[in-house]
Design an enzyme around this catalytic site. Structure first.
Site, PDB file in Angstrom:
ATOM      1  CB  ALA A  39       5.066   2.070  -7.089  1.00 15.24           C
ATOM      2  CD  GLU A  75      -2.857   6.162  -4.136  1.00 18.55           C
ATOM      3  OE1 GLU A  75      -3.949   5.631  -3.924  1.00 18.55           O
ATOM      4  OE2 GLU A  75      -2.402   7.095  -3.446  1.00 18.55           O
ATOM      5  CB  ALA A 117       4.068 -10.757  -8.998  1.00 17.17           C
ATOM      6  CE1 TYR A 132      -4.722  -8.780  -4.543  1.00 16.61           C
ATOM      7  CE2 TYR A 132      -2.344  -8.994  -4.767  1.00 16.61           C
ATOM      8  CZ  TYR A 132      -3.583  -8.755  -5.330  1.00 16.61           C
ATOM      9  OH  TYR A 132      -3.682  -8.488  -6.675  1.00 16.61           O
TER      10      TYR A 132
END
Ligand code: NAD
Length: 330
Positions: free
Chosen positions: A194, A192, A120, A150
């Site tokens: 959320a 990591e 996304a 990214y």
């Protein structure tokens, strides 16, 4: 059709790759699992698979990984949550080497189907400035202004898949994953995302009896989160489908980060005082998946509720925190 011949899962030591290998083995497929990490760092190691350690940025390694396989799933990338991708743009972009060399090997060695995990993060910032995001449609990716680093790598690699299909006749499938969470994924260390981070912080507060939690941002930024079982199910469905264009694979259950925390607190049976860190990385203001196209094309869309997925995830993260308790919490 996928199902005959060996299947390569690139990035098999990672979160989604590990779950996908498990699923493919359950289906009776013959799996080659490849990752750059030493095996003791893989989230899951399946002894029934052929497990190889290779750095897939190199063309030779990709030839070795792809040789003899009919289907390739590329889930290998140097990535993480917002805290990682905002400060490691060059590293994120170097994953282009993995997809480029895997595609070349797939073309040269006669692979039947090639899957690429996009994100996304290809969607432009200018469509994600409000918290009540109505859902990003696939066509919204252009005019392009993806997440710097990214997101640009993902958008470029998507197009590379498209042109390998159009120019070289390689069958390619692309999903834009939206925020995947679940057990056996990154939960600490800076990469990591959320849901795992919130589960970890709540577990730390419970075990350490601190009564407080620190939240990145003002808590009102919004996201949707997809449980890993929906991600694996959708990936298998797309691979076997005739859908060539990139599709969203995400939940359309939009929540704020504050709401996410409230759900995890409910699961843990606590109520914590919240400290908001406005200087922490937050990403876009609001992001949601529009699932009209996937529903139309696959007759299916993710449906596992956030509450159900978080129940399972929190339990697993709690166990990890408890096992590391002496060094992690005080
Ligand atoms: P992950 O970090 O857990 O797994 C990626 C794996 O790729 C890691 O095990 C890593 O060691 C491996 N890898 C990195 N560089 C490699 C190399 N040079 N050679 C071989 N292996 C290498 O990430 P994940 O959450 O499982 O994500 C899988 C894919 O899905 C990635 O492409 C990611 O960008 C994409 N994606 C994930 C999410 C999400 O929410 N998890 C969202 C959007 C897109």
């Amino acid at each position: 059709m996928s199902g005959d011949g060996q299947v390569l899962v690139a990035g098999a030591g990672g979160f989604i790759g590990g779950h996908l290998v498990s699923r493919l083995l359950t289906e009776g497929q013959v799996v080659r699992a490849v990752d750059v990490k030493p095996q003791d760092e893989w989230f899951q190691v399946h002894d029934e698979a052929e497990n190889l350690i290779l750095d897939l940025r190199s063309a030779d390694a990709c030839d070795r990984a792809v040789a003899g396989t009919a289907d390739v799933y590329n889930l290998a990338a140097d990535m993480g949550g917002m805290g990682f991708i905002e400060s490691n743009k060059a590293l994120c972009m170097l994953s282009v080497l993995i997809n480029t060399h895997l595609l070349m090997s797939a073309r040269n060695l006669g692979v039947e189907r090639y899957f690429y995990a996009s994100s996304a993060c290809v969607y432009p910032d200018y469509r994600q400035r409000e918290t009540d995001n109505p859902g990003l449609k696939e066509g919204d990716a252009y005019p392009a202004m993806p997440e710097d680093g990214y997101g640009w790598e993902k958008l470029f690699s998507e197009r590379l898949c498209r042109h390998f299909r159009e120019d070289f006749g390689l069958t390619t499938r692309v999903f834009r994953y939206h925020n995947v969470y679940g057990e056996n994924g990154t939960w600490t260390g800076g990469r990591e995302k959320a849901p795992a981070a919130i589960c970890r912080k709540v577990a730390e507060a419970v075990i350490g009896e601190t009564g407080r939690i620190s939240i990145w941002g003002d808590g009102r930024q919004s996201r949707s989160f997809m449980y890993i079982d929906d991600c694996v199910e959708g990936t298998r469905r797309l691979m076997d489908s005739d859908v060539a264009e990139p599709l969203n694979l995400g939940s359309d259950e939009l929540v704020t980060i504050d709401e996410l925390v409230t759900i995890v607190e409910g699961i843990a049976g606590v109520k914590l005082d919240r400290d908001y860190d406005l200087s922490a990385p937050q990403g876009v203001r609001g992001r949601n998946s529009d699932n009209e196209l996937i529903t139309e094309r696959l007759g299916w869309a993710p449906a596992i509720s956030l509450r159900d997925g978080l129940e399972r995830t929190y339990r697993w993260v709690y166990e990890q925190v408890a096992a590391n308790a002496p060094s992690r919490v005080g």
